[in-house]
Design a protein around this motif. Structure first.
Motif, PDB file in Angstrom:
ATOM      1  N   ASP A  15      -8.836   6.038   6.961  1.00 19.32           N
ATOM      2  CA  ASP A  15      -7.662   5.489   6.276  1.00 19.32           C
ATOM      3  C   ASP A  15      -7.123   4.271   7.006  1.00 19.32           C
ATOM      4  O   ASP A  15      -6.732   3.277   6.379  1.00 19.32           O
ATOM      5  CB  ASP A  15      -6.556   6.549   6.168  1.00 19.32           C
ATOM      6  CG  ASP A  15      -6.905   7.658   5.187  1.00 19.32           C
ATOM      7  OD1 ASP A  15      -7.836   7.461   4.382  1.00 19.32           O
ATOM      8  OD2 ASP A  15      -6.254   8.723   5.246  1.00 19.32           O
ATOM      9  N   ARG A  19      -6.874   0.414   5.762  1.00 20.24           N
ATOM     10  CA  ARG A  19      -5.533  -0.167   5.701  1.00 20.24           C
ATOM     11  C   ARG A  19      -5.474  -1.554   6.337  1.00 20.24           C
ATOM     12  O   ARG A  19      -4.768  -2.435   5.844  1.00 20.24           O
ATOM     13  CB  ARG A  19      -4.550   0.767   6.391  1.00 20.24           C
ATOM     14  CG  ARG A  19      -3.119   0.290   6.348  1.00 20.24           C
ATOM     15  CD  ARG A  19      -2.203   1.234   7.070  1.00 20.24           C
ATOM     16  NE  ARG A  19      -0.853   0.709   7.125  1.00 20.24           N
ATOM     17  CZ  ARG A  19       0.121   1.219   7.863  1.00 20.24           C
ATOM     18  NH1 ARG A  19      -0.105   2.281   8.609  1.00 20.24           N
ATOM     19  NH2 ARG A  19       1.313   0.671   7.865  1.00 20.24           N
ATOM     20  N   TYR A 125       5.365   0.367  -9.351  1.00 22.66           N
ATOM     21  CA  TYR A 125       4.628   1.540  -9.826  1.00 22.66           C
ATOM     22  C   TYR A 125       3.127   1.326  -9.683  1.00 22.66           C
ATOM     23  O   TYR A 125       2.406   2.213  -9.214  1.00 22.66           O
ATOM     24  CB  TYR A 125       4.984   1.808 -11.289  1.00 22.66           C
ATOM     25  CG  TYR A 125       4.177   2.902 -11.925  1.00 22.66           C
ATOM     26  CD1 TYR A 125       4.376   4.236 -11.588  1.00 22.66           C
ATOM     27  CD2 TYR A 125       3.207   2.599 -12.893  1.00 22.66           C
ATOM     28  CE1 TYR A 125       3.632   5.241 -12.183  1.00 22.66           C
ATOM     29  CE2 TYR A 125       2.467   3.602 -13.492  1.00 22.66           C
ATOM     30  CZ  TYR A 125       2.682   4.921 -13.132  1.00 22.66           C
ATOM     31  OH  TYR A 125       1.933   5.929 -13.717  1.00 22.66           O
ATOM     32  N   ARG A 128       2.057   1.748  -6.043  1.00 26.68           N
ATOM     33  CA  ARG A 128       2.735   2.853  -5.345  1.00 26.68           C
ATOM     34  C   ARG A 128       1.869   3.548  -4.310  1.00 26.68           C
ATOM     35  O   ARG A 128       2.386   4.131  -3.363  1.00 26.68           O
ATOM     36  CB  ARG A 128       3.239   3.878  -6.371  1.00 26.68           C
ATOM     37  CG  ARG A 128       2.140   4.571  -7.152  1.00 26.68           C
ATOM     38  CD  ARG A 128       2.715   5.293  -8.365  1.00 26.68           C
ATOM     39  NE  ARG A 128       1.697   6.013  -9.138  1.00 26.68           N
ATOM     40  CZ  ARG A 128       0.880   5.435 -10.005  1.00 26.68           C
ATOM     41  NH1 ARG A 128       0.938   4.144 -10.191  1.00 26.68           N
ATOM     42  NH2 ARG A 128      -0.001   6.155 -10.685  1.00 26.68           N
ATOM     43  N   ASN A 129       0.562   3.472  -4.446  1.00 29.76           N
ATOM     44  CA  ASN A 129      -0.332   4.138  -3.492  1.00 29.76           C
ATOM     45  C   ASN A 129      -0.874   3.206  -2.421  1.00 29.76           C
ATOM     46  O   ASN A 129      -1.673   3.627  -1.578  1.00 29.76           O
ATOM     47  CB  ASN A 129      -1.496   4.796  -4.239  1.00 29.76           C
ATOM     48  CG  ASN A 129      -1.034   5.919  -5.158  1.00 29.76           C
ATOM     49  OD1 ASN A 129      -0.131   6.680  -4.805  1.00 29.76           O
ATOM     50  ND2 ASN A 129      -1.634   6.022  -6.336  1.00 29.76           N
ATOM     51  N   SER A 130      -0.433   1.964  -2.446  1.00 33.98           N
ATOM     52  CA  SER A 130      -0.896   1.010  -1.434  1.00 33.98           C
ATOM     53  C   SER A 130      -0.153   1.244  -0.118  1.00 33.98           C
ATOM     54  O   SER A 130       1.081   1.228  -0.091  1.00 33.98           O
ATOM     55  CB  SER A 130      -0.661  -0.421  -1.909  1.00 33.98           C
ATOM     56  OG  SER A 130      -0.949  -1.342  -0.873  1.00 33.98           O
ATOM     57  N   PRO A 131      -0.859   1.457   0.994  1.00 36.75           N
ATOM     58  CA  PRO A 131      -0.187   1.781   2.257  1.00 36.75           C
ATOM     59  C   PRO A 131       0.598   0.625   2.854  1.00 36.75           C
ATOM     60  O   PRO A 131       1.498   0.846   3.665  1.00 36.75           O
ATOM     61  CB  PRO A 131      -1.350   2.171   3.183  1.00 36.75           C
ATOM     62  CG  PRO A 131      -2.538   1.454   2.620  1.00 36.75           C
ATOM     63  CD  PRO A 131      -2.326   1.456   1.138  1.00 36.75           C
TER      64      PRO A 131
END
Length: 231
Positions: A15, A19, A125, A128-131
């Motif tokens: 991850d 990132r 929205y 929303r899942n982008s770190p």
């Protein structure tokens, strides 16, 4: 137990590696009349990164294969989140849906390409899942927003209040429509800045501090990844 621990550590490492390749992106949702667009422009100058608002329209026009003036007509309703989704306007809804799909891909592509600021268009929205995403809401009390809108447009207080209510409702309806009811303007925000208390520059300073912190955090993650790769 050791096997599970190793799997967890490998997942974290993977991850982190993914990132560090992603830019930091700020999205700005705006209560109507809170001057979110003006704050976005100032923030762009402060951080030296681009602000995408009208340019999204140009890129989307190319993707959708529509003439820019025709897209502008409908996107004005989308951008203001006003009238584009009414059930008795099937032609408006069809083209607006097409444009939103196009804009969605543009937003995702931009967010994967470079650090930037993206205003509206449900970008918070979509990312929303982008770190490395910083989701911001620019707001102000209703009366303050009415005064800002009234002064800018030369309206009396009653007309200003009516416009703010209508446009705010329409923006919220836009969120509901294009997130299929899964997201509200206030959902998932990392920062909520009050333009009435902080002023434009104060809002810029708070958001800029969050951006710089995120860059610093990414540098630390990148250092850790490089150290693991050298081992």
């Amino acid at each position: 137990m050791g096997f599970l621990k190793n799997m967890h550590e490998r997942r974290i490492a993977a991850d982190q590696e993914a990132r560090v390749d992603q830019p930091v992106v700020i999205t700005i949702a705006r209560d109507y009349g809170a001057e979110g667009h003006e704050i976005g422009k100032m923030l762009s100058v402060e951080l030296g990164i681009p602000l995408y608002d009208n340019e999204l329209l140009v890129r989307s026009a190319s993707r959708a294969g529509e003439a820019l003036d025709k897209v502008a007509e409908y996107d004005e309703r989308m951008a203001a989140e006003f009238m584009a989704f009414l059930p008795d306007r099937v032609d408006s809804r069809t083209l607006s849906d097409k444009l939103f799909k196009s804009m969605s891909q543009v937003i995702v592509d931009l967010a994967a390409t470079r650090s930037c600021i993206i205003e509206g268009r449900l970008s918070d929205y979509l990312l929303r899942n982008s770190p490395n995403h910083i989701a911001v809401l620019v707001t102000a009390p209703f009366d303050e927003r009415v005064e800002i809108v009234r002064a800018k447009r030369g309206l009396d207080k009653r007309a200003g209040a009516k416009l703010v209510r209508e446009m705010q409702h329409a923006r919220e309806a836009f969120y509901k429509r294009y997130s299929a009811g899964k997201w509200k303007m206030t959902d998932g925000k990392d920062l909520v800045v009050n333009r009435a208390k902080l002023g434009r520059q104060g809002c810029v300073d708070v958001i800029a501090a969050a951006y710089r912190f995120k860059l610093s955090e990414l540098d630390q993650v990148k250092t850790g990844v490089e150290q693991r790769q050298d081992q």
